[in-house]
Design an enzyme around this catalytic site. Structure first.
Site, PDB file in Angstrom:
ATOM      1  CB  SER A 237      -0.939  -0.019   1.205  1.00 27.44           C
ATOM      2  OG  SER A 237      -1.791  -1.137   1.159  1.00 27.44           O
ATOM      3  CG  HIS A 238      -1.054   4.920   1.114  1.00 29.06           C
ATOM      4  ND1 HIS A 238      -0.657   5.635   2.215  1.00 29.06           N
ATOM      5  CD2 HIS A 238      -2.254   4.376   1.432  1.00 29.06           C
ATOM      6  CE1 HIS A 238      -1.566   5.547   3.159  1.00 29.06           C
ATOM      7  NE2 HIS A 238      -2.549   4.781   2.709  1.00 29.06           N
ATOM      8  CG  ASN A 239       2.992   7.364   1.922  1.00 32.16           C
ATOM      9  OD1 ASN A 239       1.845   7.545   1.522  1.00 32.16           O
ATOM     10  ND2 ASN A 239       3.960   8.262   1.779  1.00 32.16           N
TER      11      ASN A 239
END
Length: 346
Positions: A237-239
């Site tokens: 997922s993001h980051n």
């Protein structure tokens, strides 16, 4: 290709126990091997099969040197196996250089030397494709992307805009890099989509399996560090940041902003919640759920993931729960009988 056992030992930095002139023309598993094959034992559960295999030689560690076979002895049998497969069996693919006429490449894109860009590839504005890059049919590379030298993108890979792919990266079919992270802000009635304004960075020498998704960052970067190997059907997922030389096995899910250290192994089906840190040199067993930070240099198992020795003790207790329940019911019944007797004695 034929090699003597001594030539193979020299190639992998091992030694021979037995006849060094034994001819080897292939490599097979311990059950399937026949005369002329070399096989290997990297797992102790296969030791009993060594004296029954029909293989002409066996790759082993030093602790198995007493087996009654021609042996190639080395400290890392599995690595030696991989190198010998590459030497004897693997044919390196040869790609036709050039750009197929059935492609769509923006005028502002920069294309390196000796590339192989095959049919129905789309490359967006200001993308930069390095030297000797291989792009299979149906790949989409968005605007402002960078693809490093010697990268290989298999069929139908999608690289969203602003993604950075390093050198010698291999990405298998149907994988998506740089798609929007799953971020929504509740407004009281529904959900407001949080713009995903960051990007995704894949450093050098990363391998990514088929049907894997790696999201772009909300702000900043999602980063996969050098040398990491990611299996098929993984969601990152993001980051998220994954450290160097980590191994992420199939069906792992890593939620947003989690930080994974160096030399980490996440076995199949592991789930990691967001905003936690997994330290360097950690192994997490299959189907475990990681809900809190994990210190480095440990092996963890279960849901929630606990140090493996502690979780093994928990599993022993879990297996005994039905008997423990019946025992507690019996004790409760006896206690009530004693209480009733005590009341009557008054």
């Amino acid at each position: 290709m034929e090699k003597t056992l001594q030539e193979l030992a020299d190639y992998v930095g091992g030694t021979v126990a037995g006849d060094p002139n034994t001819i080897i023309n292939g490599i097979m598993g311990i059950d399937e091997a026949t005369e002329g094959h070399i096989t290997f034992v990297a797992n102790e559960k296969y030791i009993k099969k060594m004296n029954h295999t029909k293989a002409s030689a066996v790759i082993v560690s030093p602790k198995l040197i007493n087996a009654k076979k021609n042996l190639l002895v080395c400290n890392n049998p599995y690595l030696a196996f991989a190198r010998i497969v590459e030497l004897l069996m693997f044919k390196k693919p040869v790609y036709v250089k050039g750009i197929d006429s059935a492609t769509s490449i923006a005028n502002t894109a920069k294309i390196g030397k000796d590339v192989s860009i095959q049919a129905y590839v789309t490359i967006g504005e200001n993308a930069c494709i390095g030297d000797r890059v291989v792009v299979f049919p149906g790949v989409f590379i968005g605007e402002n992307c960078t693809i490093g030298d010697d990268a290989v993108l298999h069929a139908n890979v999608v690289i969203y805009p602003d993604t950075v792919i390093g050198r010698r990266v291999t990405i298998h079919s149907n994988t998506v890099i740089g798609s929007s992270g799953f971020g929504y802000a509740p407004d009281g009635q529904s959900y407001y989509k949080i713009p995903q304004a960051g990007n995704t960075v894949i450093e050098d020498d990363v391998d990514i399996g088929a049907n894997t998704t790696i999201n772009r960052a909300t702000l900043g970067q999602t980063i996969i560090r050098r040398g990491t190997k990611i299996d098929s059907q993984v969601v990152i997922s993001h980051n998220v940041e994954i450290g160097e030389d980590s191994v992420i096995v199939s069906q792992v899910g890593i939620a947003g902003t989690a930080k994974i250290g160096k030399h980490v192994t996440l076995a199949g089906g592991v789930g990691i919640i967001g905003h936690i840190t997994v330290g360097d040199n950690v192994t997490v067993g299959g189907h475990s759920g990681v809900a809190q930070d994990l210190p480095g240099n440990g092996t963890y198992l279960g849901t929630p993931a606990l140090p493996i020795q502690k979780m093994r003790r928990c599993y022993v207790i879990i297996e005994k729960l039905p008997e423990m329940k019946e025992h507690m019911k019996s004790l409760d019944k006896r206690l009530k009988q004693l209480e009733e007797k005590w009341k009557n004695s008054d």
